[in-house]
Every structure is written in structure tokens, then in C-alpha cells.
Write a protein that holds these residues in place. Structure first.
Motif, short mmCIF file in Angstrom:
data_model
loop_
_atom_site.label_atom_id
_atom_site.label_comp_id
_atom_site.label_asym_id
_atom_site.label_seq_id
_atom_site.Cartn_x
_atom_site.Cartn_y
_atom_site.Cartn_z
N GLY A 1 0.81 -1.21 0.00
CA GLY A 1 0.00 0.00 0.00
C GLY A 1 0.84 1.26 0.00
N GLY B 1 0.05 6.36 4.76
CA GLY B 1 0.74 5.54 5.76
C GLY B 1 1.90 4.77 5.17
N GLU C 1 1.99 -1.04 -4.55
CA GLU C 1 0.70 -0.34 -4.58
C GLU C 1 -0.17 -0.96 -5.67
OE1 GLU C 1 -1.21 2.08 -3.05
OE2 GLU C 1 -2.61 1.73 -4.72
N GLN C 2 -1.42 -1.25 -5.30
CA GLN C 2 -2.31 -1.93 -6.26
C GLN C 2 -2.77 -1.03 -7.42
OE1 GLN C 2 -5.89 -3.13 -4.21
NE2 GLN C 2 -6.59 -1.04 -3.92
N GLN D 1 -7.94 17.16 6.97
CA GLN D 1 -7.52 18.03 8.06
C GLN D 1 -6.21 17.47 8.60
OE1 GLN D 1 -10.54 19.25 10.94
NE2 GLN D 1 -12.06 18.14 9.74
N ARG E 1 -5.83 16.15 -0.18
CA ARG E 1 -5.08 14.93 0.13
C ARG E 1 -3.89 14.73 -0.81
NH1 ARG E 1 -7.56 10.39 2.76
NH2 ARG E 1 -9.27 11.21 3.97
N VAL F 1 -1.11 -6.88 -3.40
CA VAL F 1 -0.67 -7.91 -2.46
C VAL F 1 -1.88 -8.76 -2.09
CG1 VAL F 1 0.22 -8.31 -0.12
CG2 VAL F 1 1.23 -6.52 -1.56
N ASP G 1 -2.23 -1.38 3.77
CA ASP G 1 -3.13 -1.51 2.62
C ASP G 1 -4.57 -1.16 2.97
OD1 ASP G 1 -2.96 -3.81 4.18
OD2 ASP G 1 -3.26 -5.22 2.53
N ASP H 1 -4.83 2.55 8.59
CA ASP H 1 -6.20 2.02 8.57
C ASP H 1 -6.25 0.50 8.58
OD1 ASP H 1 -7.31 4.51 8.61
OD2 ASP H 1 -8.29 4.37 6.66
N ALA I 1 -11.05 13.47 12.79
CA ALA I 1 -10.11 13.75 11.69
C ALA I 1 -8.66 13.38 12.05
CB ALA I 1 -10.20 15.24 11.30
N GLY J 1 -7.38 9.83 11.35
CA GLY J 1 -6.94 8.54 10.78
C GLY J 1 -5.58 8.64 10.11
N ALA J 2 -5.40 9.64 9.25
CA ALA J 2 -4.12 9.79 8.55
C ALA J 2 -3.03 10.19 9.54
CB ALA J 2 -4.25 10.83 7.44
C1 LIG Z 1 -14.71 10.74 5.01
C2 LIG Z 1 -13.35 10.64 5.63
C3 LIG Z 1 -12.70 11.79 6.05
C4 LIG Z 1 -11.46 11.70 6.67
N1 LIG Z 1 -10.85 12.85 7.08
C5 LIG Z 1 -9.63 12.78 7.69
C6 LIG Z 1 -8.97 13.96 8.12
O1 LIG Z 1 -9.48 15.07 7.92
N2 LIG Z 1 -7.77 13.84 8.74
C7 LIG Z 1 -7.18 12.61 8.97
O2 LIG Z 1 -6.08 12.54 9.57
N3 LIG Z 1 -7.79 11.47 8.55
C8 LIG Z 1 -8.98 11.52 7.92
N4 LIG Z 1 -9.59 10.38 7.48
C9 LIG Z 1 -8.90 9.09 7.65
C10 LIG Z 1 -7.83 8.89 6.58
O3 LIG Z 1 -8.37 9.07 5.29
C11 LIG Z 1 -7.24 7.49 6.68
O4 LIG Z 1 -7.07 7.16 8.02
C12 LIG Z 1 -5.89 7.43 5.96
O5 LIG Z 1 -6.06 7.67 4.59
C13 LIG Z 1 -5.25 6.07 6.20
O6 LIG Z 1 -4.08 5.97 5.45
P1 LIG Z 1 -3.52 4.54 5.05
O7 LIG Z 1 -2.29 4.81 4.27
O8 LIG Z 1 -3.46 3.69 6.26
O9 LIG Z 1 -4.64 3.90 4.12
P2 LIG Z 1 -5.18 4.36 2.71
O10 LIG Z 1 -5.17 5.83 2.58
O11 LIG Z 1 -6.47 3.66 2.50
O12 LIG Z 1 -4.10 3.79 1.68
C14 LIG Z 1 -4.03 2.41 1.41
C15 LIG Z 1 -3.29 2.22 0.09
O13 LIG Z 1 -3.11 0.84 -0.12
C16 LIG Z 1 -3.51 0.48 -1.43
N5 LIG Z 1 -3.94 -0.93 -1.33
C17 LIG Z 1 -5.08 -1.41 -0.80
N6 LIG Z 1 -5.09 -2.75 -0.84
C18 LIG Z 1 -3.92 -3.12 -1.40
C19 LIG Z 1 -3.33 -4.38 -1.70
N7 LIG Z 1 -3.96 -5.54 -1.42
N8 LIG Z 1 -2.11 -4.40 -2.29
C20 LIG Z 1 -1.46 -3.23 -2.57
N9 LIG Z 1 -1.97 -2.01 -2.31
C21 LIG Z 1 -3.18 -1.97 -1.73
C22 LIG Z 1 -4.61 1.46 -1.77
O14 LIG Z 1 -4.77 1.57 -3.16
C23 LIG Z 1 -4.08 2.73 -1.11
O15 LIG Z 1 -3.21 3.43 -1.96
C24 LIG Z 1 -10.84 10.44 6.86
C25 LIG Z 1 -11.49 9.28 6.43
C26 LIG Z 1 -12.73 9.38 5.82
C27 LIG Z 1 -13.42 8.12 5.37
#
Ligand SMILES: Cc1cc2nc3c(=O)[nH]c(=O)nc-3n(C[C@H](O)[C@H](O)[C@H](O)COP(=O)(O)OP(=O)(O)OC[C@H]3O[C@@H](n4cnc5c(N)ncnc54)[C@H](O)[C@@H]3O)c2cc1C
Length: 392
Positions: free
Chosen positions: A9, A13, A32-33, A45, A106, A131, A160, A292, A302, A304-305
Motif C-alpha cells: 500500500g 501511511g 501499490e495496487q 484536516q 489529500r 498484495v 493496505d 487504517d 479527523a 486517521g491519517a
Molecule cells: C470521510 C473521511 C474523512 C477523513 N478525514 C480525515 C482527516 O481530515 N484527517 C485525517 O487525519 N484522517 C482523515 N480520514 C482518515 C484517513 O483518510 C485514513 O485514516 C488514511 O487515509 C489512512 O491511510 P492509510 O495509508 O493507512 O490507508 P489508505 O489511505 O487507505 O491507503 C491504502 C493504500 O493501499 C492500497 N492498497 C489497498 N489494498 C492493497 C493491496 N492488497 N495491495 C497493494 N496495495 C493496496 C490502496 O490503493 C491505497 O493506496 C478520513 C477518512 C474518511 C473516510
């Protein structure tokens, strides 16, 4: 280290993790998928704890370039139009938390991380690589990609996202659960947003069973709009495009202003909000979860990221402190991170009640914030907005 650390992913993150590992001299391969690295989402945010991570990774300046450093956090009562809470985010806020509070597109935050990853010799980025699974042997991880290819890695980080494949293998705890709410999202070109509704901060309208938030991104060229509706335990299946005449009637019992904003976009995209309960383990030997994939939460504070970013620094520090012994490092990383991230998951869920209060509960909510000074707000937010020691 003969093989790189595989990171499943390349979202915020995953890229932060690759960068944090590289800063300690560890090689990584991000799988990355998607066909291209990028962020499809809209606004984000970025609280001071998240900005502190971006600073520590050396991308703070680039990330802040197109972000808006906001003046305040504001909650308005959507029934009466009255102000409920007003938290100034100026000088005193920045001194207290070591950073301002920003809102951004974003893609601008993700782009800052991506550029830094691309420029780093220790990071390899591969797109179009999904993956599917992994196997462990004595000294390495064999990562299975869609199509049958296998990649050898020293360790595997499942970044991911909420529907993580890596989590399936480590925890096998089923699909994430609907949180009983949907969000209708849209962007509004600045030229279409009435001047009296354009503010240098997120405007948050708390309604009975719903809330609406909007703020400018991309140097005020566009506004990000999100309208969350509590649906109970059986939200509609899947995400879909919805026309505005179907959206407007859902946000009833509203004073005029939020409706003025909701009338502007002709089309919204509806997403079902999902989450999980906190768990006590994210790891299986030299494989672990981050962001996530590990702790998906509702978006009501706000964070999660921000949590994914903090995870990245903590994980890389642990790898360094354990001298590249990833089994030990991942145990240490989850020990440090689980309580904080679980607290954020639980606190986010508790905001459901405050953000969406009805009837007398709405009035109780408003009374809780009455007369609160900025310092009182800062004291209550310190646990969240102060970056942990391992970030600073
Ligand atoms: C409506 C909404 C509003 C939000 N607002 C905020 C905010 O204001 N501030 C904040 O901090 N957080 C916010 N969040 C939370 C935030 O979006 C997530 O917590 C954050 O994006 C998590 O990052 P991540 O890298 O863990 O996952 P993701 O951003 O989901 O990234 C995962 C990556 O992995 C890839 N992937 C998935 N499966 C596979 C696989 N099997 N093999 C290879 N690649 C794969 C995907 O394509 C993606 O690129 C919000 C969430 C939502 C739903």
C-alpha cells in the motif's frame, strides 16, 4: 539486510513508513495496487501531531506549501445557527502543540511524501501490484502478488487500508463493520461559493443526526464539502453518485446556511463509513499492520491519517532500536502504538453523540462548551494534538 522491507500500500501511511525506514538506513519496496501512485480523496484536516510527523520526515515545508493554516476550529449549531465552540488556532495554539492546524487537498500531502520517496535511493516504488497474501519462513517473508508473482522481503508492513489483505492473513477477523453512517462528498469551485461563506477555517455545522463541514483547499481555488448522515445499523450497500435533489431532503431541521452550501454541487459521491473495534495484536512474526489496516476509525475527529503517520515513525524507530530484528521491532511498535490508536478510535466514535445530538441532548452538548477558554480547550486536546515523544 539482503531483501527490502515490503510495504503493502502506497497511501499516506505506506509512503510515510518507507520514508521513515529509509531515514534509519532500511531499504523498502512499496507495492501499490493502483495503476498510479496518487490520492483519489478530497480534503484532509492535518492536525499539529500529523504536521510534526511530516516535519520529522523532512516533508513539512512541501506539505504545508498549498495547505491552509487555519485560524480556528468552529462548531456551529445547525438548528439555531448559533456558535457552539470556537477554538483559536493562532500563535498560542502553535506554541502549545509545536505546529499549526492545517487543511489541505489529500493529493498535496500524499504528493509531498511521494516526491520524497521517489528521491530516495533506499525506496523502490512499484504500482499495479496487488498484495494478496504472504508466507513466513525462517529468515524472510514471501509476499504473494495478484497474478502469481512472489516477492522476497525481510519483513512486511500491511499499510493496505481499511480492506487490508495483510490483515486478513494476520488476524482473519472478517470485513470492517458499517459504522451506521454515510458521507456525501463534493467539491465546490471557489467562484461558486458565496463570499460571505468563505472562511479561513473549516466551518462545521452540527445537525440532529447529521453534520456538514466545508473548507478551502488548493490555495482557495476549491472547497471540500462533506455531509455526514447517521443512518443506523443498516446503511445502503456500496458507494455511489447521488444527485443533489436526493441529498438535500436528508438534511432536515436545518437553519438556512448549511442548506445554502449543500445546494451548490449538482452531484455528490456517497460513501458508507466503516470501522473496526480496537484489537490487541497487529503482528505475526516479521509482518505487521499500519494505519487504517491496523486501526480504522470513523472520521469524527479527523485523525486517521495522523495516526498512520505517527505509526510510521514509531515503527521505523523500533526497527532501528532493535537493530533490524523485525520480529522484536514489530512487538515493540505495537506495544507503543496500540493504546494511543485505540483511544483515538474510541474517542472518534464518542464524537458521534456530540456531533449529531438531537433534542435535549443537543442543548446539553451546547452547554458543555459554553464559556470554555482557549486554554481549557488546549488542555483537553493536549493528549491528541501533542505529538508523542518518539515523533518530536
Ligand atoms: C470521510 C473521511 C474523512 C477523513 N478525514 C480525515 C482527516 O481530515 N484527517 C485525517 O487525519 N484522517 C482523515 N480520514 C482518515 C484517513 O483518510 C485514513 O485514516 C488514511 O487515509 C489512512 O491511510 P492509510 O495509508 O493507512 O490507508 P489508505 O489511505 O487507505 O491507503 C491504502 C493504500 O493501499 C492500497 N492498497 C489497498 N489494498 C492493497 C493491496 N492488497 N495491495 C497493494 N496495495 C493496496 C490502496 O490503493 C491505497 O493506496 C478520513 C477518512 C474518511 C473516510
Amino acid at each position: 539486510m539482503s531483501h527490502p522491507v515490503a510495504v503493502a500500500g502506497g497511501g499516506i501511511g505506506g509512503l510515510a513508513c518507507a520514508l521513515a525506514l529509509a531515514r534509519h538506513g532500511f531499504r523498502s519496496l512499496v507495492l501499490e495496487q493502483a495503476r498510479e501512485f496518487g490520492e483519489a480523496g478530497l480534503g484532509l484536516q492535518v492536525a499539529p501531531n500529523a504536521l510534526s510527523v511530516l516535519d520529522a520526515l523532512g516533508v513539512g515545508v512541501a506539505a504545508k506549501k498549498h495547505a491552509l493554516l487555519i485560524e480556528r476550529l468552529l462548531m456551529m449549531d445547525a438548528v439555531t445557527g448559533a456558535e457552539v465552540a470556537n477554538i483559536p488556532c493562532g500563535e498560542r495554539f502553535r506554541e502549545r502543540f509545536g505546529n499549526p492546524y492545517a487543511v489541505a487537498h489529500r493529493a498535496d500531502i500524499h504528493g509531498a511524501l511521494l516526491d520524497a520517496c521517489r528521491a530516495h535511493d533506499l525506496i523502490e516504488l512499484r504500482n499495479d501490484c496487488r498484495v494478496m497474501d504472504f508466507d513466513l519462513d525462517d529468515s524472510s517473508v514471501s509476499v504473494a502478488l495478484e497474478g502469481g508473482e512472489r516477492v522476497a522481503a525481510t519483513a512486511l508492513v500491511g499499510a493496505d487500508g481499511v480492506y487490508s489483505q495483510v490483515r486478513k492473513r494476520i488476524l482473519n477477523d472478517g470485513e470492517p463493520l458499517p459504522a451506521g453512517a454515510v458521507i456525501y462528498r463534493a467539491t465546490i469551485p471557489a467562484a461558486e461559493m458565496p463570499m460571505d461563506l468563505q472562511h479561513p477555517y473549516p466551518t462545521f455545522w452540527a445537525g440532529p443526526g447529521w453534520h456538514v463541514i466545508y473548507y478551502p483547499v488548493r490555495d482557495w481555488t476549491v472547497f471540500n464539502l462533506g455531509a455526514t448522515l447517521v443512518t443506523g445499523q443498516t446503511p445502503p450497500d456500496g458507494d455511489e453518485d447521488v444527485s443533489h435533489d436526493r441529498v438535500l431532503p436528508l438534511f432536515s431541521e436545518s437553519c438556512a446556511t448549511p442548506l445554502r452550501v449543500l445546494r451548490i454541487p449538482k452531484q455528490f459521491r456517497r460513501y458508507v463509513i466503516v470501522h473496526r473495534e480496537p484489537v490487541e495484536n497487529w503482528s505475526m512474526g516479521p509482518a505487521t499492520l499500519l494505519g487504517d489496516a491496523a486501526h480504522p476509525m470513523v472520521q469524527y475527529i479527523a485523525q486517521g491519517a495522523a495516526m498512520a503517520l505517527e505509526d510510521a515513525i514509531c515503527l521505523a524507530n523500533a526497527a532501528h532500536e532493535c537493530d533490524g530484528d523485525f520480529v522484536q521491532a514489530f512487538r515493540r511498535y505495537q506495544d507503543i502504538r496500540i493504546v494511543r490508536t485505540a483511544r483515538v478510535q474510541i474517542s472518534s466514535l464518542m464524537m458521534d453523540r456530540l456531533n449529531h445530538a438531537k433534542g435535549v441532548e443537543r442543548r446539553v452538548r451546547n452547554s458543555l462548551f459554553e464559556g470554555r477558554t482557549p486554554e481549557e480547550y488546549y488542555d483537553r486536546l493536549a493528549w491528541l494534538y501533542t505529538a508523542p515523544a518518539y515523533v518530536r
